[in-house]
Design an enzyme around this catalytic site. Structure first.
Site: not given
Length: 211
Positions: A25, A31, A46, A49-51, A117, A205
């Site tokens: 990964f 971004c 966006c 987003c949870d990242t 992705e 995950h």
């Protein structure tokens, strides 16, 4: 070109068509739809987003001065005793801000199948092995074809009907995470039942507690 990487590790793909597949990964920093800073979330394209894609301080992260250095780091994360085709998932943030043909070729020279992705706002390099597009809100799609379209659901300004005629092999609805995840999951289930073109994608995950 110097590549900025937030994190890099060996795991299982947690969502979409390759759920459960062993993969390296590779999360790129940065971004084009949100800075990643909470103070800017309300004005971002966006907002959900949870990242964490800010900086290069995650596991395996850092600055990589050229493609071969990063490709060697990815290869070093694939265990030598694992059988099957090595696979690297390039994500972000928005990976296509950095992922280029030179880096893809470096991965492929080391035996890797290369997946991305992306939010789809930039056209993907032609030599990718797998393209997953995840449309975000009102952002204009430049990449309108690929292997997999994975739509976070529900987005009021990005309904599934807006994407159902695009040239993808698979169409997934993924319930939006957060306090209303149960409601979003129930709604996605019902939509998939009524529209069999779409399949349900869960973030396995998170469900089983792996990175």
């Amino acid at each position: 070109m110097t590549y900025s990487v937030k994190e890099l590790y060996f795991t299982l793909q947690g969502e979409g068509a390759h759920t459960g597949r062993a993969a390296v990964f590779l999360r790129f920093a940065g971004c084009n739809l949100w800075t990643g800073l909470e103070k800017d979330r309300a004005s971002a394209v966006c907002k959900f987003c949870d990242t964490d894609f800010v900086g290069t301080d995650g596991p395996g992260g850092g600055k990589f001065k050229h493609a071969d250095v990063l490709a060697d780091a990815v290869a070093a994360n694939w265990p030598g005793d694992v059988s099957g085709k090595p696979y690297v998932v390039c994500t972000g943030g928005e990976p296509l801000l950095q992922l280029d043909q030179t880096l893809i070729e470096a991965f492929q020279e080391r035996g890797f199948e290369v997946g991305v992705e992306t939010n789809g706002t930039m056209e993907a390099p032609a030599n990718l092995d797998w393209i997953c597009v995840s449309p975000k809100s009102t952002a204009t799609l430049a990449q309108r074809s690929g292997n997999e379209l994975k739509l976070v659901y529900y987005q009021e300004d990005a309904p599934p009907e807006a994407f159902q005629d695009l040239a993808f092999d698979f169409f997934y609805l993924q319930p939006m995470d957060g306090p209303s995840r149960a409601d979003h999951t129930a709604a996605a289930v019902e939509y998939c039942k009524q529209h069999p073109q779409w399949r349900l994608s869960l973030q396995t995950h998170k469900l089983i507690g792996i990175p």
